[in-house]
Design a protein around this motif. Structure first.
Motif, PDB file in Angstrom:
ATOM      1  N   LEU A  74      27.235  49.424  38.571  1.00 57.15           N
ATOM      2  CA  LEU A  74      28.523  48.639  38.327  1.00 57.15           C
ATOM      3  C   LEU A  74      28.817  49.227  37.140  1.00 57.15           C
ATOM      4  O   LEU A  74      30.043  49.528  37.124  1.00 57.15           O
ATOM      5  CB  LEU A  74      28.472  47.204  38.535  1.00 57.15           C
TER       6      LEU A  74
ATOM      7  N   ILE B  44      35.587  37.572  44.786  1.00 57.29           N
ATOM      8  CA  ILE B  44      36.222  38.802  44.168  1.00 57.29           C
ATOM      9  C   ILE B  44      37.639  38.906  44.394  1.00 57.29           C
ATOM     10  O   ILE B  44      37.755  39.566  45.730  1.00 57.29           O
ATOM     11  CB  ILE B  44      35.431  39.958  44.018  1.00 57.29           C
TER      12      ILE B  44
ATOM     13  N   LEU C  33      39.810  43.634  34.174  1.00 54.89           N
ATOM     14  CA  LEU C  33      38.678  42.899  34.695  1.00 54.89           C
ATOM     15  C   LEU C  33      38.984  41.482  34.286  1.00 54.89           C
ATOM     16  O   LEU C  33      39.038  41.328  32.823  1.00 54.89           O
ATOM     17  CB  LEU C  33      37.241  43.513  34.532  1.00 54.89           C
TER      18      LEU C  33
ATOM     19  N   SER D 149      32.214  34.940  33.102  1.00 56.16           N
ATOM     20  CA  SER D 149      31.192  34.932  34.030  1.00 56.16           C
ATOM     21  C   SER D 149      29.766  34.487  33.091  1.00 56.16           C
ATOM     22  O   SER D 149      29.672  34.902  32.199  1.00 56.16           O
ATOM     23  CB  SER D 149      30.987  36.430  34.642  1.00 56.16           C
TER      24      SER D 149
ATOM     25  N   LEU E  22      41.158  41.235  44.438  1.00 56.19           N
ATOM     26  CA  LEU E  22      41.642  42.314  44.033  1.00 56.19           C
ATOM     27  C   LEU E  22      43.407  42.568  44.199  1.00 56.19           C
ATOM     28  O   LEU E  22      43.645  42.323  45.281  1.00 56.19           O
ATOM     29  CB  LEU E  22      41.109  43.577  44.657  1.00 56.19           C
TER      30      LEU E  22
ATOM     31  N   ILE F 152      37.116  37.806  39.164  1.00 55.57           N
ATOM     32  CA  ILE F 152      36.062  37.139  39.480  1.00 55.57           C
ATOM     33  C   ILE F 152      36.546  35.492  39.569  1.00 55.57           C
ATOM     34  O   ILE F 152      37.069  35.040  38.682  1.00 55.57           O
ATOM     35  CB  ILE F 152      34.867  36.970  38.409  1.00 55.57           C
TER      36      ILE F 152
ATOM     37  N   ALA G 232      35.015  49.404  42.381  1.00 59.49           N
ATOM     38  CA  ALA G 232      34.873  50.375  41.154  1.00 59.49           C
ATOM     39  C   ALA G 232      34.836  51.828  41.915  1.00 59.49           C
ATOM     40  O   ALA G 232      35.607  52.680  41.057  1.00 59.49           O
ATOM     41  CB  ALA G 232      33.839  49.888  40.177  1.00 59.49           C
TER      42      ALA G 232
ATOM     43  N   VAL H  62      41.133  42.970  38.770  1.00 61.43           N
ATOM     44  CA  VAL H  62      40.075  42.481  39.519  1.00 61.43           C
ATOM     45  C   VAL H  62      39.774  41.093  38.879  1.00 61.43           C
ATOM     46  O   VAL H  62      39.374  40.952  37.626  1.00 61.43           O
ATOM     47  CB  VAL H  62      38.755  43.584  39.491  1.00 61.43           C
TER      48      VAL H  62
ATOM     49  N   LEU I  35      27.406  35.439  39.113  1.00 61.57           N
ATOM     50  CA  LEU I  35      27.425  36.407  40.049  1.00 61.57           C
ATOM     51  C   LEU I  35      26.278  36.562  40.848  1.00 61.57           C
ATOM     52  O   LEU I  35      25.083  36.568  40.775  1.00 61.57           O
ATOM     53  CB  LEU I  35      27.643  38.041  39.323  1.00 61.57           C
TER      54      LEU I  35
ATOM     55  N   MET J 263      29.688  45.001  32.642  1.00 58.59           N
ATOM     56  CA  MET J 263      30.925  45.262  33.178  1.00 58.59           C
ATOM     57  C   MET J 263      31.971  45.326  31.918  1.00 58.59           C
ATOM     58  O   MET J 263      32.862  46.059  31.779  1.00 58.59           O
ATOM     59  CB  MET J 263      31.368  44.592  34.376  1.00 58.59           C
TER      60      MET J 263
ATOM     61  N   GLN K  22      30.699  43.927  45.981  1.00 61.69           N
ATOM     62  CA  GLN K  22      32.127  43.696  46.086  1.00 61.69           C
ATOM     63  C   GLN K  22      32.694  44.482  44.717  1.00 61.69           C
ATOM     64  O   GLN K  22      33.672  45.377  44.938  1.00 61.69           O
ATOM     65  CB  GLN K  22      32.851  42.261  46.232  1.00 61.69           C
ATOM     66  N   LEU K  23      32.303  44.134  43.789  1.00 58.41           N
ATOM     67  CA  LEU K  23      32.839  44.759  42.548  1.00 58.41           C
ATOM     68  C   LEU K  23      32.477  46.323  42.434  1.00 58.41           C
ATOM     69  O   LEU K  23      33.451  47.161  41.933  1.00 58.41           O
ATOM     70  CB  LEU K  23      32.227  44.030  41.163  1.00 58.41           C
TER      71      LEU K  23
END
Length: 205
Positions: A77, A2, A48, A56, A4, A16, A37, A14, A25, A103, A32-33
């Protein structure tokens, strides 16, 4: 896995980054996500997105079978993203599948490339969807269309998702991130308290 990026403007991006596994995932990635957040309450805006041709594929299948499919991390999340006081944009660089829907549904806006598909095959895999995912999807597209995705197991195209109201804008891949930035530009330029208040008013409407 992940990534950032925090820009001076207050924009958080953010990403992936597990393209070799279609951005599936893992527990570590969800943690981490979630940590990002929780910290993003100081962000002025958030995008995102993912790397490669898939946003994903949802849960990593090996970890899902070992218990990840039932983890509270998914609900935590999506709740953390939905609670952010800034404008959030899911920039879908490709297909959105399974638990990753949570998400994206929790974001304020969703934009997508034309070739993306959306599906959520939890019933076929023997799991229940996250409760908030069902509520948010039904709020956007209605109960019947939600049943098309969750119960009838339909894999819908980006165009169909746009017609349903699940996706707000379809853009070519080369313009995906710039379009997301453009959607956030006014919010980033505004006084934080004004942007936050207007966003709250829209959410309460």
């Amino acid at each position: 896995m992940i990534d950032l990026t925090v820009e001076k403007s207050g924009l958080w991006i953010v990403t992936i980054n597990r393209p070799d596994k279609v951005n599936a995932l893992t527990t570590v990635m969800l943690e981490q996500l979630l940590e990002i957040a929780h910290r993003a309450t100081e962000a002025r805006g958030m995008i995102l997105t993912g790397t490669g041709r898939v946003y994903s594929a949802g849960a990593d299948l090996d970890e899902a079978a070992a218990g990840l499919a039932l983890s509270p991390l998914w609900e935590q999340l999506s709740a953390a993203i939905a609670a952010l006081p800034c404008l959030t944009v899911a920039a879908l660089n490709g297909t959105l599948a399974g638990g990753a829907n949570g998400m994206a549904l929790a974001c304020d806006l969703r934009i997508s490339v034309p070739g993306a598909k959306v599906f959520y095959p939890v019933m076929k895999l023997g799991y229940l969807p996250q409760p908030s995912d069902v509520k948010r999807m039904a709020a956007l597209i209605g109960p019947s269309r939600t049943k098309m995705v969750l119960v009838a197991g339909q894999k819908i195209t980006a165009q169909t998702a746009y017609e349903y109201g699940l996706i707000d804008k379809i853009v070519e891949p080369a313009m995906l991130m710039q379009t997301a930035r453009d959607l956030l530009a006014d919010s980033l330029a505004a006084k934080p308290e004004i942007a936050e208040k207007i966003l709250s008013m829209c959410s309460d409407a």
